[in-house]
Design an enzyme around this catalytic site. Structure first.
Site, mmCIF file in Angstrom:
data_model
loop_
_atom_site.group_PDB
_atom_site.id
_atom_site.type_symbol
_atom_site.label_atom_id
_atom_site.label_comp_id
_atom_site.label_asym_id
_atom_site.label_seq_id
_atom_site.Cartn_x
_atom_site.Cartn_y
_atom_site.Cartn_z
ATOM 1 N N GLN A 74 -8.832 -31.473 -0.170
ATOM 2 C CA GLN A 74 -9.280 -30.091 0.006
ATOM 3 C C GLN A 74 -8.284 -29.130 -0.629
ATOM 4 O O GLN A 74 -7.319 -28.703 0.002
ATOM 5 C CB GLN A 74 -9.470 -29.761 1.490
ATOM 6 N N PHE A 75 -8.538 -28.777 -1.887
ATOM 7 C CA PHE A 75 -7.636 -27.887 -2.611
ATOM 8 C C PHE A 75 -7.578 -26.496 -1.988
ATOM 9 O O PHE A 75 -6.612 -25.769 -2.169
ATOM 10 C CB PHE A 75 -8.017 -27.799 -4.095
ATOM 11 N N THR A 76 -8.602 -26.111 -1.223
ATOM 12 C CA THR A 76 -8.641 -24.772 -0.642
ATOM 13 C C THR A 76 -7.543 -24.533 0.391
ATOM 14 O O THR A 76 -7.325 -23.391 0.800
ATOM 15 C CB THR A 76 -10.016 -24.467 -0.015
#
Length: 143
Positions: A74-76
């Protein structure tokens, strides 16, 4: 590297309506974000912390009760929301850099003895979980 751990009584990740990973028993959901400068050593450190952190019922760790882990990239987790209304993703490592580090985190957990299921890196995933407690812990390699 950041890992958001959630104690879950059940969880699954789907892509296009197909389940690609799920917890076979109560365990942990690990949302994994990678930033610039992270490496396999960072992944090993946070995998060990994930596996040994005493956040399950009766202050047990996943290693104590052999709890499964659902790990999802999850890059967010590296969104910068300080300016304006649109998040900046500059702190998130690009896919070609972060994917091997997420893979190293999963491999390190498996080497420690964890049953780990995953989503698919970079895919549009739907994650469903029942947060037990609720218990949510943020691990950050910089702290």
């Amino acid at each position: 590297m950041r890992v958001v751990l959630q104690r879950a009584s059940r969880a699954q990740v789907s892509i296009d309506g197909q389940v690609v990973g799920q917890l076979p028993a109560p365990g942990l959901v690990a949302l994994v974000g990678v930033t610039h400068g992270d490496d396999a050593a960072t992944a090993d450190k946070l995998a060990a912390k994930t596996w040994n952190l005493r956040i399950l019922e009766d202050e047990k760790s996943a290693s104590d009760v052999n709890a499964p882990i659902l790990a999802i990239s999850q890059f967010t987790l590296y969104a910068d929301t300080h300016k304006g209304r649109r998040p900046s993703w500059g702190a998130a490592a690009p896919g070609p850099v972060s994917e091997p580090i997420v893979d190293a985190y999963v491999a390190a957990l498996r080497k420690l003895g964890a049953h780990v299921e995953t989503g698919h890196f970079g895919a549009d995933m739907q994650v469903e979980l029942v947060n037990d407690g609720p218990v949510t812990i943020i691990l950050d390699s910089e702290h």
